[in-house]
Design a protein around this motif. Structure first.
Motif, PDB file in Angstrom:
ATOM      1  N   GLU A  21     -16.407 -15.339  -3.325  1.00 33.57           N
ATOM      2  CA  GLU A  21     -15.114 -14.673  -3.479  1.00 33.57           C
ATOM      3  C   GLU A  21     -15.224 -13.367  -4.265  1.00 33.57           C
ATOM      4  O   GLU A  21     -14.360 -12.492  -4.146  1.00 33.57           O
ATOM      5  CB  GLU A  21     -14.126 -15.609  -4.191  1.00 33.57           C
ATOM      6  CG  GLU A  21     -13.797 -16.862  -3.388  1.00 33.57           C
ATOM      7  CD  GLU A  21     -12.815 -17.754  -4.120  1.00 33.57           C
ATOM      8  OE1 GLU A  21     -12.421 -17.394  -5.267  1.00 33.57           O
ATOM      9  OE2 GLU A  21     -12.455 -18.809  -3.571  1.00 33.57           O
ATOM     10  N   ARG A  22     -16.276 -13.200  -5.051  1.00 37.05           N
ATOM     11  CA  ARG A  22     -16.428 -11.995  -5.879  1.00 37.05           C
ATOM     12  C   ARG A  22     -17.436 -11.006  -5.292  1.00 37.05           C
ATOM     13  O   ARG A  22     -17.715  -9.984  -5.893  1.00 37.05           O
ATOM     14  CB  ARG A  22     -16.865 -12.406  -7.288  1.00 37.05           C
ATOM     15  CG  ARG A  22     -15.947 -13.444  -7.935  1.00 37.05           C
ATOM     16  CD  ARG A  22     -16.322 -13.724  -9.366  1.00 37.05           C
ATOM     17  NE  ARG A  22     -16.060 -12.603 -10.234  1.00 37.05           N
ATOM     18  CZ  ARG A  22     -16.330 -12.567 -11.540  1.00 37.05           C
ATOM     19  NH1 ARG A  22     -16.892 -13.623 -12.106  1.00 37.05           N
ATOM     20  NH2 ARG A  22     -16.073 -11.510 -12.273  1.00 37.05           N
ATOM     21  N   LEU A  23     -17.963 -11.331  -4.117  1.00 39.08           N
ATOM     22  CA  LEU A  23     -18.995 -10.487  -3.523  1.00 39.08           C
ATOM     23  C   LEU A  23     -18.496  -9.079  -3.252  1.00 39.08           C
ATOM     24  O   LEU A  23     -19.174  -8.093  -3.588  1.00 39.08           O
ATOM     25  CB  LEU A  23     -19.504 -11.124  -2.220  1.00 39.08           C
ATOM     26  CG  LEU A  23     -20.570 -10.326  -1.452  1.00 39.08           C
ATOM     27  CD1 LEU A  23     -21.811 -10.101  -2.306  1.00 39.08           C
ATOM     28  CD2 LEU A  23     -20.940 -11.056  -0.167  1.00 39.08           C
ATOM     29  N   ASP A  24     -17.338  -8.944  -2.656  1.00 34.47           N
ATOM     30  CA  ASP A  24     -16.821  -7.614  -2.307  1.00 34.47           C
ATOM     31  C   ASP A  24     -16.633  -6.740  -3.546  1.00 34.47           C
ATOM     32  O   ASP A  24     -16.927  -5.540  -3.532  1.00 34.47           O
ATOM     33  CB  ASP A  24     -15.507  -7.735  -1.541  1.00 34.47           C
ATOM     34  CG  ASP A  24     -15.707  -8.236  -0.117  1.00 34.47           C
ATOM     35  OD1 ASP A  24     -16.833  -8.116   0.387  1.00 34.47           O
ATOM     36  OD2 ASP A  24     -14.746  -8.753   0.474  1.00 34.47           O
ATOM     37  N   THR A  25     -16.154  -7.335  -4.627  1.00 35.36           N
ATOM     38  CA  THR A  25     -15.926  -6.568  -5.864  1.00 35.36           C
ATOM     39  C   THR A  25     -17.238  -5.997  -6.400  1.00 35.36           C
ATOM     40  O   THR A  25     -17.332  -4.811  -6.747  1.00 35.36           O
ATOM     41  CB  THR A  25     -15.275  -7.466  -6.934  1.00 35.36           C
ATOM     42  OG1 THR A  25     -14.012  -7.918  -6.442  1.00 35.36           O
ATOM     43  CG2 THR A  25     -15.080  -6.702  -8.237  1.00 35.36           C
ATOM     44  N   PHE A  26     -18.261  -6.837  -6.476  1.00 35.92           N
ATOM     45  CA  PHE A  26     -19.531  -6.376  -7.035  1.00 35.92           C
ATOM     46  C   PHE A  26     -20.311  -5.523  -6.046  1.00 35.92           C
ATOM     47  O   PHE A  26     -21.154  -4.721  -6.447  1.00 35.92           O
ATOM     48  CB  PHE A  26     -20.349  -7.576  -7.529  1.00 35.92           C
ATOM     49  CG  PHE A  26     -19.902  -8.075  -8.874  1.00 35.92           C
ATOM     50  CD1 PHE A  26     -20.455  -7.562 -10.035  1.00 35.92           C
ATOM     51  CD2 PHE A  26     -18.894  -9.018  -8.983  1.00 35.92           C
ATOM     52  CE1 PHE A  26     -20.028  -7.982 -11.278  1.00 35.92           C
ATOM     53  CE2 PHE A  26     -18.454  -9.455 -10.226  1.00 35.92           C
ATOM     54  CZ  PHE A  26     -19.022  -8.931 -11.381  1.00 35.92           C
ATOM     55  N   TRP A  27     -20.043  -5.686  -4.757  1.00 39.96           N
ATOM     56  CA  TRP A  27     -20.647  -4.800  -3.766  1.00 39.96           C
ATOM     57  C   TRP A  27     -20.117  -3.377  -3.932  1.00 39.96           C
ATOM     58  O   TRP A  27     -20.875  -2.409  -3.925  1.00 39.96           O
ATOM     59  CB  TRP A  27     -20.351  -5.327  -2.369  1.00 39.96           C
ATOM     60  CG  TRP A  27     -20.824  -4.436  -1.263  1.00 39.96           C
ATOM     61  CD1 TRP A  27     -20.053  -3.747  -0.379  1.00 39.96           C
ATOM     62  CD2 TRP A  27     -22.178  -4.125  -0.924  1.00 39.96           C
ATOM     63  NE1 TRP A  27     -20.837  -3.038   0.493  1.00 39.96           N
ATOM     64  CE2 TRP A  27     -22.143  -3.249   0.188  1.00 39.96           C
ATOM     65  CE3 TRP A  27     -23.408  -4.508  -1.438  1.00 39.96           C
ATOM     66  CZ2 TRP A  27     -23.301  -2.747   0.779  1.00 39.96           C
ATOM     67  CZ3 TRP A  27     -24.560  -4.011  -0.846  1.00 39.96           C
ATOM     68  CH2 TRP A  27     -24.498  -3.140   0.241  1.00 39.96           C
TER      69      TRP A  27
ATOM     70  N   PRO B 127     -22.208 -12.166 -12.359  1.00 36.46           N
ATOM     71  CA  PRO B 127     -21.869 -13.533 -12.758  1.00 36.46           C
ATOM     72  C   PRO B 127     -22.760 -14.565 -12.073  1.00 36.46           C
ATOM     73  O   PRO B 127     -23.532 -14.242 -11.165  1.00 36.46           O
ATOM     74  CB  PRO B 127     -20.415 -13.675 -12.281  1.00 36.46           C
ATOM     75  CG  PRO B 127     -20.329 -12.765 -11.097  1.00 36.46           C
ATOM     76  CD  PRO B 127     -21.227 -11.601 -11.410  1.00 36.46           C
TER      77      PRO B 127
ATOM     78  N   ALA C 144     -24.443 -13.788  -2.635  1.00 32.59           N
ATOM     79  CA  ALA C 144     -23.458 -14.629  -3.314  1.00 32.59           C
ATOM     80  C   ALA C 144     -23.558 -16.049  -2.791  1.00 32.59           C
ATOM     81  O   ALA C 144     -23.643 -16.262  -1.568  1.00 32.59           O
ATOM     82  CB  ALA C 144     -22.050 -14.093  -3.077  1.00 32.59           C
TER      83      ALA C 144
ATOM     84  N   LYS D 264     -24.403  -7.639 -15.664  1.00 32.65           N
ATOM     85  CA  LYS D 264     -22.995  -8.021 -15.514  1.00 32.65           C
ATOM     86  C   LYS D 264     -22.752  -8.989 -14.364  1.00 32.65           C
ATOM     87  O   LYS D 264     -21.626  -9.476 -14.193  1.00 32.65           O
ATOM     88  CB  LYS D 264     -22.140  -6.763 -15.314  1.00 32.65           C
ATOM     89  CG  LYS D 264     -22.183  -5.790 -16.475  1.00 32.65           C
ATOM     90  CD  LYS D 264     -21.462  -4.498 -16.117  1.00 32.65           C
ATOM     91  CE  LYS D 264     -21.620  -3.446 -17.203  1.00 32.65           C
ATOM     92  NZ  LYS D 264     -21.033  -2.139 -16.819  1.00 32.65           N
TER      93      LYS D 264
ATOM     94  N   LEU E 231     -24.267 -14.783  -8.180  1.00 30.06           N
ATOM     95  CA  LEU E 231     -24.539 -13.478  -7.584  1.00 30.06           C
ATOM     96  C   LEU E 231     -25.914 -13.001  -8.053  1.00 30.06           C
ATOM     97  O   LEU E 231     -26.227 -13.081  -9.242  1.00 30.06           O
ATOM     98  CB  LEU E 231     -23.473 -12.458  -7.982  1.00 30.06           C
ATOM     99  CG  LEU E 231     -22.188 -12.441  -7.157  1.00 30.06           C
ATOM    100  CD1 LEU E 231     -21.138 -11.580  -7.833  1.00 30.06           C
ATOM    101  CD2 LEU E 231     -22.441 -11.929  -5.748  1.00 30.06           C
TER     102      LEU E 231
ATOM    103  N   ALA F 181     -19.078 -17.978  -5.899  1.00 38.81           N
ATOM    104  CA  ALA F 181     -19.255 -16.541  -6.151  1.00 38.81           C
ATOM    105  C   ALA F 181     -19.011 -15.694  -4.905  1.00 38.81           C
ATOM    106  O   ALA F 181     -18.883 -14.470  -5.005  1.00 38.81           O
ATOM    107  CB  ALA F 181     -20.657 -16.277  -6.690  1.00 38.81           C
TER     108      ALA F 181
END
Length: 412
Positions: A230-236, A204, A224, A202, A207, A228
């Motif tokens: 900006e999306r690091l915290d979400t996937f962390w 992106p 990241a 999953k 990442l 990407a």
């Protein structure tokens, strides 16, 4: 910003010294958001250095070179860099003034070789080195940067954050690379990868998840790049959810030994160790970090059964009945070293490190370990690998983790 790190020195290629500079600079660059794409070591030879620079500038925005800046004839870096950038060596008054200050207590030692270190390439910006006699050098050409630093680690470890990083921040404004790390204990790398397979699918673009296995634990690095970030915290957060039910910890910027030391210091207790198959490696891991005397009282390497009996008080009857690699023996080892040192907590190991000595009942890699504390003692058995070095390493790390878990559980 993409970077390449080059270390220069025959002593590195001969295995006479360790290249700690590359590791240090790569870690500092990662904190800044730069991406190190290559590391390499080359000989003190003009052709080797020149080719390494050509190759590096094909893939990097910034090249970092350490080594070869000494005052003797075999140190070629400064001369090669002057030729590479089409410039000449010129006398630098500031560098010479610093040399005079460095040798003020013994002016006679400021000989011709030392004075030569005040000759620097005209095209460079000198980097003042308060830790040594060799100046660092900063070059720019066609929007790219080359930084040359001394090979002495403590000099590089001063110059890099003090002189280099601030200039990089001014030069490169698009540094976009961030990462998070977590340490996962007591699970093999392959098993952990299977557990995280759907999570990785999953991720992106930009990442990526890397596995960094060590004895007794696996570090995961979620990286990241570019947009990407900006999306690091979400996937962390999602990664930590995937790890629920496992033993894990988000590491600080420290080695595993420093991590163990911090946790022992925070526990406020004293510890000791009794080692057979790990041969003193647990004591080494503990005392490798300064300040260990605050919590570590001592250890016993009880390699023979006689030492187990005479020093630690292990029962001869149990040694004969169960063997040295057994639960009763390892429990008595932990209790014995706790008793003779006066430590509040103790850890012990006994096992078959290999490559020989295994049996069907106790194959190579079998290690019993025990922890003794104010409320009694508990033992665990592990079977690691067929490789002696790996068994000693994993056994030592696992024993320390066992000890810390028991201490922290008792303190809750």
């Amino acid at each position: 910003m993409k970077s390449v790190i080059i270390t220069i020195g025959d002593e590195i290629l001969l295995g006479q010294i360790l290249d700690t500079n590359s590791r240090f600079m790569a870690r500092e660059l990662a904190k800044l958001g730069a991406e190190t794409v290559q590391m390499r070591s080359v000989a003190d030879e003009k052709e080797a250095i020149w080719k390494a620079l050509d190759d590096a500038f094909c893939v990097a925005d910034a090249v970092f070179v350490t080594g070869g800046l000494g005052p003797t004839k075999d140190d070629l870096t400064k001369n090669v860099l002057a030729q590479y950038f089409g410039t000449e060596l010129v006398f630098n008054p500031q560098a010479y003034a610093w040399l005079e200050e460095m040798f003020s207590a013994n002016p006679q030692r400021l000989n011709a070789y030392n004075k030569s270190q005040a000759m620097l390439p005209r095209a460079c910006t000198p980097l003042h080195n308060v830790k040594g006699t060799a100046s660092g050098m900063w070059f720019e050409k066609e929007g790219k940067v080359l930084v040359s630093l001394p090979g002495v680690p403590f000099e590089t470890e001063y110059l890099f954050p003090a002189e280099v990083l601030p200039r990089l921040k001014e030069k490169f404004h698009d540094l976009l690379l961030q990462y998070r790390m977590v340490t996962v204990y007591n699970i093999p790398e392959a098993e952990l990868a299977m557990r995280l397979a759907s999570y990785e699918q999953k991720l992106p673009k930009g990442l990526s998840l890397a596995y960094l296995p060590s004895a007794g634990f696996v570090r995961l690095r979620l990286t990241a790049k570019g947009a990407a970030v900006e999306r690091l915290d979400t996937f962390w957060t999602a990664l930590l959810q995937e790890l629920k039910g496992l033993s894990f910890e988000e590491p600080r910027s420290e080695t595993s030994q420093e991590e163990f030391a911090r946790r022992l210091r925070q526990s406020g207790v004293t510890v000791a160790c009794a080692e057979s198959c790990t041969g003193g490696n647990i004591a080494h891991l503990i005392t490798a970090v300064p300040g260990a005397s605050a919590y570590f009282l001592g250890g016993v390497v009880a390699y023979s059964n006689e030492v187990k009996k005479q020093v630690l008080g292990v029962s001869e009857e149990d040694l004969k009945k169960y063997g040295a690699v057994s639960e009763p023996v390892v429990l008595q080892m932990a209790q014995g070293v706790r008793r003779i040192t006066g430590a509040q907590w103790a850890v012990s190991t006994t096992g078959v490190a290999g490559p020989d000595g295994g049996t069907p009942e106790k194959p190579v890699g079998t290690i019993w370990m025990a922890v003794a504390g104010p409320n009694g003692a508990r033992a665990q058995k592990f079977v690691f690998s067929h490789t002696r070095e790996r068994n000693i390493g994993r056994g030592s790390i696992q024993a320390l983790q066992f000890l810390l878990n028991e201490i922290e559980a008792a303190n809750r």
